[in-house]
Design a protein around this motif. Structure first.
Motif, mmCIF file in Angstrom:
data_model
loop_
_atom_site.group_PDB
_atom_site.id
_atom_site.type_symbol
_atom_site.label_atom_id
_atom_site.label_comp_id
_atom_site.label_asym_id
_atom_site.label_seq_id
_atom_site.Cartn_x
_atom_site.Cartn_y
_atom_site.Cartn_z
ATOM 1 N N LEU A 108 29.990 45.574 33.609
ATOM 2 C CA LEU A 108 31.185 45.359 32.797
ATOM 3 C C LEU A 108 30.884 44.407 31.639
ATOM 4 N N PRO A 109 31.542 44.584 30.502
ATOM 5 C CA PRO A 109 31.355 43.637 29.395
ATOM 6 C C PRO A 109 31.673 42.221 29.830
ATOM 7 N N ALA A 110 30.876 41.272 29.345
ATOM 8 C CA ALA A 110 31.071 39.875 29.735
ATOM 9 C C ALA A 110 32.370 39.310 29.200
ATOM 10 N N ALA A 111 32.802 39.773 28.037
ATOM 11 C CA ALA A 111 34.042 39.271 27.427
ATOM 12 C C ALA A 111 34.803 40.437 26.821
ATOM 13 N N ARG A 112 36.095 40.415 26.955
ATOM 14 C CA ARG A 112 36.946 41.467 26.390
ATOM 15 C C ARG A 112 38.312 40.858 26.099
ATOM 16 N N PRO A 113 39.058 41.464 25.186
ATOM 17 C CA PRO A 113 40.400 40.937 24.889
ATOM 18 C C PRO A 113 41.257 40.927 26.154
ATOM 19 N N ASP A 162 41.234 38.709 40.728
ATOM 20 C CA ASP A 162 39.889 38.650 40.164
ATOM 21 C C ASP A 162 39.449 40.014 39.648
ATOM 22 N N VAL A 163 39.808 41.068 40.361
ATOM 23 C CA VAL A 163 39.511 42.424 39.883
ATOM 24 C C VAL A 163 40.095 42.626 38.488
ATOM 25 N N LEU A 164 41.358 42.279 38.324
ATOM 26 C CA LEU A 164 42.016 42.470 37.034
ATOM 27 C C LEU A 164 41.412 41.567 35.958
ATOM 28 N N ARG A 165 41.113 40.344 36.329
ATOM 29 C CA ARG A 165 40.518 39.418 35.350
ATOM 30 C C ARG A 165 39.236 39.993 34.770
ATOM 31 N N ARG A 166 38.432 40.587 35.633
ATOM 32 C CA ARG A 166 37.153 41.138 35.178
ATOM 33 C C ARG A 166 37.347 42.396 34.346
ATOM 34 N N LEU A 167 38.536 42.971 34.409
ATOM 35 C CA LEU A 167 38.848 44.148 33.606
ATOM 36 C C LEU A 167 39.669 43.798 32.368
ATOM 37 N N GLY A 168 39.799 42.503 32.078
ATOM 38 C CA GLY A 168 40.473 42.072 30.871
ATOM 39 C C GLY A 168 41.973 41.922 30.993
ATOM 40 N N VAL A 169 42.469 41.709 32.203
ATOM 41 C CA VAL A 169 43.902 41.516 32.431
ATOM 42 C C VAL A 169 44.115 40.114 33.000
#
Length: 242
Positions: free
Chosen positions: A122-127, A151-158
């Motif tokens: 997954l990208p390290a940083a996302r909006p 944590d799942v959502l955080r890693r997906l940019g939420v």
């Protein structure tokens, strides 16, 4: 070894990795399809007499899925229990690897290696999108602090706007949820079955993503496909006109 699982995620993980080890599982253990073991009731209220009748060498439990009193009752009856409690993706991957190794898996299963790669890629940083994440209604219950799904959502940019709440599962009134002015409302289909007709109408004008509860909250083989499945669902929210 004879194992009973009271955790759907672990039922799937053990059944796919070590076929034949499981002798019992809950009525809610729906994966893998066609699993033929004795059913012992629900996760919250299992039939402990039925569990004990299976003469298990180990019972698998989880802090959130199961009740402390059931774990204590099994221990008092002389049955070893193993209680899991992952609160991040990394913790889930580690706990799964440790459990399967201890149960006799000769090597890390392919699905677990795939899960590691899927999350590492997954990208390290996302909006980040500010979101509220209801997991129940009547009353409304949302994700709060220190949860695996968070944590799942955080890693997906939420970004969960209740992530800093003192409770792990706060119960704010609907007007309080709306007052947070979320950019997104994430509505899983379990444990409460949110649908396009039951959920988005409470947040008129706000994008609502209907997502797979299994991919959001289960920590097992579903972890390998969760990033792709959830990313697609989060990218296609519905908006109720109000």
């Amino acid at each position: 070894m004879r194992v009973v699982s009271l955790v759907p995620s672990l039922t799937e993980a053990v059944a796919l990795t070590l076929p034949g080890l499981l002798v019992g599982a809950t009525d809610w253990c729906t994966h893998p399809a066609g699993l033929e073991v004795t059913r012992v009731g629900g996760s919250k209220y299992p039939d402990l007499d039925r569990v004990l009748a299976l003469r298990p060498d180990l019972v698998l439990l989880n802090v959130e899925e199961n009740r402390r009193e059931d774990a204590d009752a099994l221990s008092a009856a002389g049955v070893p229990v193993r209680v899991t409690y992952p609160r991040t993706v990394d913790e889930a991957l580690t706990e799964l690897a440790d459990l399967l190794r201890d149960l006799g898996a000769p090597a890390e299963p392919e699905w677990l290696a795939l899960a590691r790669r899927a999350w590492a890629d997954l990208p390290a940083a996302r909006p980040a999108r500010r979101a509220v994440v209801p997991v129940w209604r009547r009353p409304w219950v949302v994700l709060g602090a220190d949860t695996f799904a968070g944590d799942v959502l955080r890693r997906l940019g939420v970004m969960n706007v209740y992530a800093d709440h003192v409770e792990r599962y706060p119960r704010p009134a609907l007007d309080k949820l709306r007052a947070r002015a979320p950019e997104l409302v994430v509505l899983p289909d379990e444990p409460y079955l949110f649908t396009a007709d039951d959920g988005p109408e409470a947040f008129p004008g706000t994008p609502c993503a209907l997502v797979s509860g299994r991919h959001l909250t289960w920590y097992g083989p579903s972890l390998a496909e969760a990033p792709a499945v959830l990313a697609a669902q989060l990218a296609a929210p519905v908006v109720h006109p109000g």
